[in-house]
Structures are given as structure tokens and as C-alpha cells.
Design a protein around this motif. Sequence first.
Motif, PDB file in Angstrom:
ATOM      1  N   THR A  53      -6.784  -1.573  -2.985  1.00 48.36           N
ATOM      2  CA  THR A  53      -5.694  -2.301  -3.627  1.00 48.36           C
ATOM      3  C   THR A  53      -6.144  -2.764  -5.010  1.00 48.36           C
ATOM      4  OG1 THR A  53      -6.359  -4.490  -2.860  1.00 48.36           O
ATOM      5  CG2 THR A  53      -5.039  -3.153  -1.344  1.00 48.36           C
ATOM      6  N   GLU A 138       1.912   5.114   5.036  1.00 46.95           N
ATOM      7  CA  GLU A 138       2.286   3.704   5.153  1.00 46.95           C
ATOM      8  C   GLU A 138       1.234   2.804   4.503  1.00 46.95           C
ATOM      9  OE1 GLU A 138       2.303  -0.301   6.907  1.00 46.95           O
ATOM     10  OE2 GLU A 138       0.770   1.226   7.252  1.00 46.95           O
ATOM     11  N   ARG A 142       2.426   0.528   1.447  1.00 42.30           N
ATOM     12  CA  ARG A 142       2.498  -0.908   1.753  1.00 42.30           C
ATOM     13  C   ARG A 142       1.462  -1.708   0.981  1.00 42.30           C
ATOM     14  NH1 ARG A 142      -0.194  -3.925   5.552  1.00 42.30           N
ATOM     15  NH2 ARG A 142      -0.941  -2.048   6.621  1.00 42.30           N
ATOM     16  N   LEU A 143       0.248  -1.146   0.830  1.00 44.90           N
ATOM     17  CA  LEU A 143      -0.822  -1.886   0.163  1.00 44.90           C
ATOM     18  C   LEU A 143      -0.979  -1.512  -1.310  1.00 44.90           C
ATOM     19  CD1 LEU A 143      -3.581  -1.832   2.945  1.00 44.90           C
ATOM     20  CD2 LEU A 143      -1.889  -3.608   2.456  1.00 44.90           C
ATOM     21  N   ASN A 144      -0.129  -0.598  -1.790  1.00 47.75           N
ATOM     22  CA  ASN A 144      -0.219  -0.159  -3.180  1.00 47.75           C
ATOM     23  C   ASN A 144      -1.626   0.334  -3.504  1.00 47.75           C
ATOM     24  OD1 ASN A 144       0.522   0.358  -5.855  1.00 47.75           O
ATOM     25  ND2 ASN A 144       0.091  -1.741  -6.519  1.00 47.75           N
TER      26      ASN A 144
END
Length: 281
Positions: A53, A138, A142-144
Amino acid sequence: MASRLHAFNRFELKYLVPVEQAAEIRDELAERMDQDLNSPVGGYGVWSLYYDTPQLRFYWEKIEGLKFRRKLRIRHYGNFDGVTDESPVCVEIKQRVNRVTQKRRITLPYGTARRLCDERQMVEHSPKESPFIQEVLELVVRLNLQPTAITGYQREALVGRDADTGLRVTFDRRIRGRDRDFHFGIPTPENRFTIPPHMSVMEIKVNERTPYWITDLAARRNLSLVRISKYVQSIEAFGMAPRSAFHVNEADYPPPTTTPTTQLPPGQLAAHNAPVKAGAQ
């Protein structure tokens, strides 16, 4: 058609040893172990692109020692010469559950892996592969997640025989990396040593219990377990995070200078500060 999916659980023990001592240990182990069929004389290259991230969540989970943590990477085996979108790579989720290391991965063409992880696109897959592909996508969305660091090294591997089936010992040397130019196919990118080049990482990997003769060898040679992560080492070596208790300081592992037989050439002593080519062995 062979399955592109692979999963395995194991315990891992890591040691940081001088290259010369690693060669002696490898020769001793070879008396009771076999050369990995995929490991030629001199070893083979392993290159991994790690995703994290913007806040380096996976890095900090390792530093904080969370009981459950994971990371995503694309791994390429061999040199970078001739890497194309059709070259096979592994998209891998490596996670830690208490003391057990779990790996799940799928082999994909490099271009397909990049569409999945970089462009965040669903890629063609079989029904059996769907849960893993969905999990990767996902995680990335979701966490970029974004490309964060590349690590590379030369690996030699031995595998257990007879009663020691499931035992695997690897020796990783010339551990280096970079914090930019994340495409595997870039010609002659510059990498820097992230662990002093006269040191290597020895890993003992077992499915359940470490054979007694392995622990005896480690004790006899005064090997000490280390908590080292090549990804963490790269993050800290390139100044993306403060140096932690996991960091390998060169001052703690100075090059050997006691005898001419172990003296490294002057150019190699400073090699960790000098750029090296990705494909150099």
C-alpha cells in the motif's frame, strides 16, 4: 493440461552466513541431500516484484510481528534476458499464520500477470483458479496495492531424500534490488546490493519437524537464527522506512580480512554501494 495453481505450507528457519561458509555447508549437506532438479550448477536467478500500500501496510505488519500477515508478489525465475509478455511468472500470495508460512500461487504469462496486478483487470482463468484470482484482484483493489520494490538473488537449492522428503535448503547470494523501473523486461536496469555481497541467506524449509542432523549441523557451526526479510531489507536499504531491528547492518557483518584466502577483492568490498546489472550472476 497441468494445473497452474500451487499451494504449500511449511516452517522456515533462516541464517545469515558468509558466502565461503555457505559453500562448505552446502557441500556437507550434499552428502545427505540431492540437488534440486531445477537448480543448475551455480544456481538460478530469482526476481520478485513486491506490491504494498502507499502506507507500506505489509512492511509494517512484518515489523510489528502480526500473527497473521501476507504479501503479494510477482516472481520470475531465471535471467531477465528475453523476458516478454509471454514469459511465465508466478503471481503469489505469501502469508504467515503464527509460525507457519503458507504460499499460494498461479503461473501466468507475464503480460497477464501485469493486467491482473497493475491494471486491476480480471483475466481469463478456469473455475478452479477463480478463488485465487478473485482474492488477488480484491487485495489489489481494496488496499490500493502498487509496485514497491524488486528483489533479486542467485539461489542454489537442495532437497531431502528418503526419510527427509519435504526438506528443502536454499542458499541465496548476491541479494540485491531496486525501488524503481519495475518492469522485468527493462534492459540492464541498475540494482544495488541490499545485503553485503559477502553474506548469503541460508533457509531451511520443512513440512513439519526439522531433522535432528540439520539442527546438529547448525549448532556445530554456531549458526544463529535471524529474522530477516529480503523485502523489508529492500524497503529500509532504499530509505523508504526507518531501519528496524530486522535490518542487516554491514558494520555487524564486515568482510573477512583475516587471511588471504578469504580476502575479497577491493572492488567487491564496495560492491553493495555500486550499481550492478539485473542479469549479472
